[in-house]
Motif scaffolding. Structure first.
Motif, PDB file in Angstrom:
ATOM      1  N   MET A  17       4.733  -1.739   3.260  1.00 23.93           N
ATOM      2  CA  MET A  17       3.683  -0.824   2.771  1.00 23.93           C
ATOM      3  C   MET A  17       2.295  -1.416   3.076  1.00 23.93           C
ATOM      4  O   MET A  17       2.060  -2.595   2.812  1.00 23.93           O
ATOM      5  CB  MET A  17       3.843  -0.656   1.264  1.00 23.93           C
ATOM      6  N   ASN A  18       1.421  -0.613   3.643  1.00 23.24           N
ATOM      7  CA  ASN A  18       0.101  -1.169   3.920  1.00 23.24           C
ATOM      8  C   ASN A  18      -0.811  -1.073   2.699  1.00 23.24           C
ATOM      9  O   ASN A  18      -0.454  -0.508   1.671  1.00 23.24           O
ATOM     10  CB  ASN A  18      -0.521  -0.484   5.154  1.00 23.24           C
ATOM     11  N   ALA A  19      -2.007  -1.645   2.852  1.00 28.52           N
ATOM     12  CA  ALA A  19      -2.907  -1.763   1.705  1.00 28.52           C
ATOM     13  C   ALA A  19      -3.310  -0.406   1.142  1.00 28.52           C
ATOM     14  O   ALA A  19      -3.383  -0.224  -0.073  1.00 28.52           O
ATOM     15  CB  ALA A  19      -4.152  -2.549   2.123  1.00 28.52           C
ATOM     16  N   VAL A  20      -3.522   0.577   2.042  1.00 31.76           N
ATOM     17  CA  VAL A  20      -3.984   1.896   1.593  1.00 31.76           C
ATOM     18  C   VAL A  20      -2.914   2.584   0.741  1.00 31.76           C
ATOM     19  O   VAL A  20      -3.184   3.096  -0.344  1.00 31.76           O
ATOM     20  CB  VAL A  20      -4.356   2.795   2.803  1.00 31.76           C
ATOM     21  N   SER A  21      -1.651   2.527   1.218  1.00 27.63           N
ATOM     22  CA  SER A  21      -0.608   3.203   0.438  1.00 27.63           C
ATOM     23  C   SER A  21      -0.328   2.456  -0.867  1.00 27.63           C
ATOM     24  O   SER A  21       0.037   3.058  -1.872  1.00 27.63           O
ATOM     25  CB  SER A  21       0.659   3.394   1.260  1.00 27.63           C
ATOM     26  N   ARG A  22      -0.510   1.128  -0.839  1.00 28.26           N
ATOM     27  CA  ARG A  22      -0.349   0.364  -2.090  1.00 28.26           C
ATOM     28  C   ARG A  22      -1.399   0.785  -3.105  1.00 28.26           C
ATOM     29  O   ARG A  22      -1.115   0.999  -4.277  1.00 28.26           O
ATOM     30  CB  ARG A  22      -0.460  -1.144  -1.823  1.00 28.26           C
ATOM     31  N   LEU A  23      -2.644   0.939  -2.597  1.00 29.24           N
ATOM     32  CA  LEU A  23      -3.740   1.363  -3.484  1.00 29.24           C
ATOM     33  C   LEU A  23      -3.456   2.765  -4.025  1.00 29.24           C
ATOM     34  O   LEU A  23      -3.610   3.037  -5.218  1.00 29.24           O
ATOM     35  CB  LEU A  23      -5.067   1.353  -2.707  1.00 29.24           C
ATOM     36  N   GLY A  24      -2.990   3.640  -3.115  1.00 27.34           N
ATOM     37  CA  GLY A  24      -2.662   5.013  -3.520  1.00 27.34           C
ATOM     38  C   GLY A  24      -1.595   5.032  -4.604  1.00 27.34           C
ATOM     39  O   GLY A  24      -1.729   5.723  -5.617  1.00 27.34           O
ATOM     40  N   ALA A  25      -0.539   4.230  -4.384  1.00 31.31           N
ATOM     41  CA  ALA A  25       0.561   4.196  -5.353  1.00 31.31           C
ATOM     42  C   ALA A  25       0.053   3.701  -6.706  1.00 31.31           C
ATOM     43  O   ALA A  25       0.453   4.196  -7.764  1.00 31.31           O
ATOM     44  CB  ALA A  25       1.668   3.285  -4.833  1.00 31.31           C
ATOM     45  N   ARG A  26      -0.855   2.716  -6.641  1.00 29.24           N
ATOM     46  CA  ARG A  26      -1.404   2.149  -7.877  1.00 29.24           C
ATOM     47  C   ARG A  26      -2.217   3.216  -8.640  1.00 29.24           C
ATOM     48  O   ARG A  26      -2.088   3.366  -9.853  1.00 29.24           O
ATOM     49  CB  ARG A  26      -2.283   0.950  -7.504  1.00 29.24           C
ATOM     50  N   SER A  58       0.028   5.727 -10.238  1.00 27.09           N
ATOM     51  CA  SER A  58       0.707   5.218 -11.431  1.00 27.09           C
ATOM     52  C   SER A  58      -0.257   5.147 -12.617  1.00 27.09           C
ATOM     53  O   SER A  58       0.123   5.426 -13.755  1.00 27.09           O
ATOM     54  CB  SER A  58       1.389   3.881 -11.131  1.00 27.09           C
ATOM     55  N   VAL A  59      -1.535   4.782 -12.355  1.00 31.95           N
ATOM     56  CA  VAL A  59      -2.518   4.741 -13.447  1.00 31.95           C
ATOM     57  C   VAL A  59      -2.744   6.152 -14.001  1.00 31.95           C
ATOM     58  O   VAL A  59      -2.732   6.380 -15.215  1.00 31.95           O
ATOM     59  CB  VAL A  59      -3.859   4.126 -12.967  1.00 31.95           C
ATOM     60  N   VAL A  60      -2.914   7.139 -13.091  1.00 31.67           N
ATOM     61  CA  VAL A  60      -3.155   8.520 -13.528  1.00 31.67           C
ATOM     62  C   VAL A  60      -1.953   9.055 -14.313  1.00 31.67           C
ATOM     63  O   VAL A  60      -2.106   9.681 -15.363  1.00 31.67           O
ATOM     64  CB  VAL A  60      -3.462   9.433 -12.311  1.00 31.67           C
ATOM     65  N   GLU A  61      -0.757   8.728 -13.817  1.00 32.37           N
ATOM     66  CA  GLU A  61       0.452   9.141 -14.544  1.00 32.37           C
ATOM     67  C   GLU A  61       0.490   8.532 -15.935  1.00 32.37           C
ATOM     68  O   GLU A  61       0.812   9.197 -16.914  1.00 32.37           O
ATOM     69  CB  GLU A  61       1.708   8.686 -13.779  1.00 32.37           C
TER      70      GLU A  61
END
Lengths: 251, 260
Positions: free
Chosen positions: B1-10, B13-16
């Motif tokens: 997973m690259n940095a952008v998708s890691r940030l997106g996933a994070r 998860s915060v919004v959820e």
């Protein structure tokens, strides 16, 4: 033909990428003890939570006395739970209360009985599980076996139609295990209208108490029948589990 | 997973997590409004949050009042305005210090205890047991705790105000040279009931925050004793940060109340 208490049809549940139930179909006859066996992590507890309506399946049907509970709304589902009693793995007694208050809790919450009537019922229940004088003890002062007994008393106090046990003998010594098995059997025999569903991986206990046995493996029921069926089967997976062997198809 | 998708996933998860927390809060508040009313549990929690926090709030309050009197004196004595010590300390206490410090002290004691107690109930299946007995755990466990803290943190803040002013009075009048009459007159002149009201509103919100975050973290605990420990720490940290950030925004909103 036996009356069906609970009927599961093609029950599926996944958690993320993990597929726990892959189409479980099973009939649980009314008025009997049915034991579901299987290795740890095969979805036995998840199955029990579905039957109780604590979890909703991704697909499939759960019929309780003919009614599909997967279609019920939250309020109806909550009413449906009045028909169930559940004995949790470690009893799940409220540790802020003593034994008496634990057993009286469901009555105080959901019945219009007066306190003296509740007292009579609770004391009768405690006596029936062999804990006549333990009412004043705090939940955390009890041994594992006593906790399970209080759990049974609490689950039975409102006279449920279905009694579910989640691994009732895990962590108990052999004598206490035999006592809890006898309690499950006695409770069933004393209440002919009761339908008991037990989750277990203890084969000796299963053979002692079960009218019907079903084995869950990799999210499906691979064999169901009486104790005889399980003793005589040629299915290598069932044989390995029943005999507790290291070598075999289950790794 | 690259940095952008890691940030997106994070971020997802915060919004959820925020969504789940808000859902939990609304469900608990709704539970508190509907019968059966859990009056006995509410009083028990009010005793736990309020009465049992009294000592630490009083100790914190008196020393806060005293130290701010000493600090204010350093400034005011340079231009002979020591008589203003009482007024400025009372203003700071009622508007800011008492609500925030009370909430942080109560958070350490109560928010953590709620997360630990409910977290233990979650991992020992006691919350599932409530569900299995058709008892709404949000109504039975969370609602009385949240309501108790929302009522008792303002009450404790009021206690903090009173003992803080007493501490300040002791330093200003007994140790420095301010006369009792001047001390009192300046407070009456400079401090309005609106200052007190703003602080009370803030403290009620802080009570709501620390208890609902504590309960939410308890309800969502998983992973045995380690999970309970993690839930407790996270609850205290998140509540602490939320108290301080919401304080700034509430000050902006409430400012017109006492400026005009």
């Amino acid at each position: 033909m036996k009356k069906v208490g609970i009927e599961l049809e093609g029950l599926q549940k996944r958690f993320g990428a993990q597929e726990v139930l892959r189409g479980v179909s099973l009939e649980i006859p009314a008025g009997e003890v049915t034991v579901i066996i299987g290795r740890s992590g095969t979805g036995k507890s998840v199955l029990l939570k579905h039957v109780m309506g604590l979890m909703r399946p991704d697909a499939g049907i759960i019929r309780v006395s003919g009614q599909d509970i997967t279609r019920l709304g939250d309020a109806d589902l909550r009413r449906e739970r009045f028909r169930f009693g559940m004995v949790f793995q470690n009893a799940a007694l409220f540790d802020s209360m003593n034994v008496y208050d634990n057993v009286a809790f469901p009555l105080r919450e959901h019945s219009k009985l007066s306190e003296p009537q509740i007292c009579l019922r609770v004391e009768a229940m405690l006596a029936s599980v062999g804990l006549k004088d333990a009412g004043k003890k705090q939940a955390n002062e009890l041994s594992g076996g006593m906790r399970k007994r209080v759990g049974v008393a609490r689950a039975m106090v409102r006279g449920p139609e279905f009694l579910l046990y989640d691994e009732p003998t895990t962590g108990l010594d052999p004598i206490m295990t035999a006592q809890i098995d006898a309690l499950i059997r006695d409770t069933q025999d004393a209440n002919p209208g009761l339908t008991s569903l037990v989750i277990s991986h203890d084969m000796a206990a299963t053979f002692r108490i079960a009218d019907k046995i079903a084995m869950l493996h990799e999210g499906r029921v691979i064999l169901e029948g009486t104790a005889e069926t399980f003793r005589e089967t040629d299915d290598p997976r069932v044989r390995q589990f029943v005999e507790g062997r290291l070598e075999g198809p289950i790794q | 997973m690259n940095a952008v998708s890691r940030l997106g996933a994070r971020i997802i998860s915060v919004v959820e997590g925020v969504g789940r927390y808000v859902g939990f809060l609304l469900r608990s508040l709704r539970g508190g409004l509907l019968p059966p009313y859990r009056v006995r549990i509410l009083f028990k929690q009010m005793h736990f949050v309020g009465v049992e926090s009294l000592l630490i709030v009083m100790v914190t309050g008196i020393f806060t009042g005293m130290v701010f009197a000493v600090q204010a004196n350093i400034g005011f004595s340079r231009f002979g305005a020591e008589s203003l010590i009482g007024a400025i300390v009372t203003l700071s206490l009622t508007r800011e210090l008492a609500p925030v410090l009370t909430a942080l002290m109560v958070n350490g004691r109560v928010g953590s205890a709620m997360a630990a107690e409910l977290g233990t109930m979650r991992v020992t299946e006691q919350i599932d047991a409530l569900d299995s007995m058709a008892v709404d755990a949000h109504q039975y466990l969370a609602a009385p705790r949240i309501l108790a803290a929302t009522l008792m943190v303002p009450a404790l803040t009021m206690v903090f105000n009173v003992v803080g002013v007493i501490g300040c009075w002791y330093v200003a009048v007994k140790q420095l040279s301010v006369t009792p009459g001047a001390f009192q007159a300046r407070i009456e002149w400079w401090v309005d009931p609106d200052d007190l009201l703003g602080g009370m509103i803030k403290s009620a919100v802080f009570g709501l925050i620390l208890s609902s975050v504590g309960c939410y973290k308890g309800f969502t605990t998983s992973g045995g004793a380690e999970g309970v420990g993690r839930a407790t720490t996270t609850a205290v940290v998140i509540s602490g940060v939320l108290i301080l950030t919401s304080d700034y925004f509430m000050t902006l909103i409430l400012a017109p109340l006492s400026v005009g």
